[in-house]
Structures are given as structure tokens and as C-alpha cells.
Scaffold this motif. Structure first.
Motif, short mmCIF file in Angstrom:
data_model
loop_
_atom_site.label_atom_id
_atom_site.label_comp_id
_atom_site.label_asym_id
_atom_site.label_seq_id
_atom_site.Cartn_x
_atom_site.Cartn_y
_atom_site.Cartn_z
N GLU A 16 39.02 71.35 43.62
CA GLU A 16 38.24 70.68 42.60
C GLU A 16 38.97 70.79 41.27
O GLU A 16 39.33 71.88 40.84
CB GLU A 16 36.86 71.35 42.49
CG GLU A 16 35.93 70.73 41.49
CD GLU A 16 35.33 69.42 41.97
OE1 GLU A 16 34.92 68.64 41.12
OE2 GLU A 16 35.28 69.21 43.18
N GLN A 17 39.22 69.65 40.64
CA GLN A 17 39.87 69.66 39.33
C GLN A 17 38.86 70.13 38.31
O GLN A 17 37.73 69.67 38.27
CB GLN A 17 40.33 68.26 38.93
CG GLN A 17 41.67 67.87 39.40
CD GLN A 17 42.08 66.55 38.74
OE1 GLN A 17 41.26 65.73 38.37
NE2 GLN A 17 43.36 66.37 38.61
N GLU A 18 39.28 71.06 37.49
CA GLU A 18 38.40 71.54 36.44
C GLU A 18 38.44 70.55 35.29
O GLU A 18 39.50 70.08 34.90
CB GLU A 18 38.87 72.92 35.98
CG GLU A 18 37.77 73.74 35.39
CD GLU A 18 38.17 75.17 35.18
OE1 GLU A 18 37.97 75.66 34.07
OE2 GLU A 18 38.70 75.79 36.12
N SER A 19 37.30 70.22 34.75
CA SER A 19 37.28 69.29 33.64
C SER A 19 37.37 70.04 32.33
O SER A 19 37.02 71.22 32.24
CB SER A 19 36.02 68.42 33.69
OG SER A 19 34.89 69.19 33.39
N LYS A 30 38.38 58.39 36.10
CA LYS A 30 37.86 59.71 35.69
C LYS A 30 38.86 60.83 35.90
O LYS A 30 38.71 61.91 35.33
CB LYS A 30 36.57 60.02 36.45
CG LYS A 30 35.44 59.10 36.10
CD LYS A 30 34.20 59.43 36.90
CE LYS A 30 33.08 58.48 36.52
NZ LYS A 30 31.86 58.80 37.24
N ASN A 31 39.86 60.60 36.73
CA ASN A 31 40.85 61.65 37.01
C ASN A 31 42.07 61.57 36.10
O ASN A 31 42.90 62.48 36.13
CB ASN A 31 41.28 61.58 38.47
CG ASN A 31 40.13 61.90 39.39
OD1 ASN A 31 39.45 62.91 39.22
ND2 ASN A 31 39.87 61.04 40.35
N GLN A 32 42.18 60.50 35.33
CA GLN A 32 43.29 60.37 34.39
C GLN A 32 42.83 60.77 32.99
O GLN A 32 41.65 60.64 32.66
CB GLN A 32 43.79 58.91 34.35
CG GLN A 32 44.43 58.46 35.64
CD GLN A 32 45.64 59.30 35.99
OE1 GLN A 32 46.49 59.55 35.16
NE2 GLN A 32 45.70 59.73 37.25
N GLN A 62 31.93 64.11 30.27
CA GLN A 62 32.19 65.25 31.16
C GLN A 62 31.09 65.33 32.22
O GLN A 62 31.38 65.53 33.41
CB GLN A 62 32.27 66.54 30.36
CG GLN A 62 32.74 67.72 31.17
CD GLN A 62 32.93 68.95 30.30
OE1 GLN A 62 32.13 69.24 29.43
NE2 GLN A 62 34.01 69.67 30.54
N GLY A 83 31.61 62.99 35.01
CA GLY A 83 32.69 63.27 35.94
C GLY A 83 34.10 63.09 35.41
O GLY A 83 35.06 63.25 36.16
N PHE A 84 34.27 62.77 34.13
CA PHE A 84 35.61 62.67 33.57
C PHE A 84 36.23 64.06 33.50
O PHE A 84 35.57 65.02 33.12
CB PHE A 84 35.58 62.00 32.19
CG PHE A 84 35.36 60.52 32.27
CD1 PHE A 84 36.44 59.65 32.31
CD2 PHE A 84 34.07 60.00 32.34
CE1 PHE A 84 36.24 58.28 32.41
CE2 PHE A 84 33.87 58.63 32.44
CZ PHE A 84 34.95 57.77 32.47
N LYS A 85 37.49 64.15 33.90
CA LYS A 85 38.14 65.46 34.04
C LYS A 85 38.94 65.90 32.80
O LYS A 85 38.96 67.08 32.49
CB LYS A 85 39.09 65.45 35.25
CG LYS A 85 38.43 65.09 36.55
CD LYS A 85 37.44 66.12 36.97
CE LYS A 85 36.83 65.76 38.32
NZ LYS A 85 35.63 66.49 38.60
N LYS A 86 39.61 64.97 32.13
CA LYS A 86 40.49 65.32 31.00
C LYS A 86 40.15 64.44 29.82
O LYS A 86 40.60 63.30 29.72
CB LYS A 86 41.95 65.12 31.39
CG LYS A 86 42.39 65.95 32.58
CD LYS A 86 43.79 65.57 32.99
CE LYS A 86 44.16 66.26 34.29
NZ LYS A 86 45.43 65.78 34.82
#
Length: 127
Positions: A23-26, A84-86, A106, A109-112
């Protein structure tokens, strides 16, 4: 027969483990003008101006896309079109809206999320 079931079990384990991505941490990170210039200007990134259309037509940063945060339902719908992953960079007029928008994004679901804390006022002051 026993070796066949071992192969099937090993194959299952391999596929199961390889399909599990961590899981990518946001995060939300405030950035300054120098960072914006270095990482965003002239590059192919997701840059969002969350001011009103009236504010936007008076000037904007680089090739920012305007999505009015004050129109919350429209904002939620339109921001979903972005990856959301970019990394996504946002700014407003003076910095107040980006803090609220970042938290909402956030939760969506946006990560960065990169918040240009200097805002458009800072940007346009030295243009």
C-alpha cells in the motif's frame, strides 16, 4: 501426484505474493516557489489551480487546469479524472483553500499531494 500438487501450491503462492503490492502511503507536502519552478514549470505534471474561474482568467501558473474548490461537488467529480497515484500539485490565491483541498483529496485516495503554499499571490508578485 504429490509433486504435481506441490507445483500447483508453489505456483499459487507465487501468484498470490506477486499480486500483492504494498500500500502506497499518502502524503501532503507544502512546497515553495523554488520547488514549483524546479519540479513543475515546463514539465508534464498534474497542476491544478483551485481558484474560481474569475480568478483563473486573470492569470495562472504554467499550464494549470482550473477546478474551482468552492464548488465542492463539481470539484469532487472533476478531480476524480486525475491519476491518484501520480504526484498532483495544487495552488489557490492565498493558501487557505489548498489546505482544505489537500485533506479532501487525500481522503479521496490521492497519494502524493504537493501544496504550493506560496499561492498565486506569491507567484504573481515577482513575475
Amino acid at each position: 501426484m504429490k509433486s504435481l500438487s506441490n507445483v500447483a501450491f508453489m505456483s499459487f503462492c507465487f501468484l498470490w505474493l506477486s499480486s500483492c503490492e504494498p500500500e502506497q502511503e499518502s502524503f501532503i507536502k507544502k512546497i515553495d516557489k523554488e520547488t514549483l519552478i524546479a519540479e513543475v514549470i515546463g514539465k508534464d505534471v498534474q497542476l491544478i489551480d483551485i481558484r474560481t474561474p474569475e480568478e483563473y482568467i486573470k492569470g495562472y501558473i504554467d499550464d494549470a487546469i482550473n477546478i474551482d474548490f468552492l464548488q465542492e461537488e463539481t470539484f469532487k467529480k472533476d478531480i476524480q479524472k486525475f491519476d491518484k497515484n501520480q504526484p498532483i500539485y495544487i495552488y489557490c490565491r492565498s493558501g487557505g483553500r489548498t489546505a482544505r483541498a489537500s485533506k479532501l483529496m487525500q481522503q479521496m485516495g490521492f497519494k502524493k499531494i504537493f501544496d504550493y503554499s506560496g499561492s498565486y499571490n506569491d507567484w504573481s508578485a515577482t513575475e
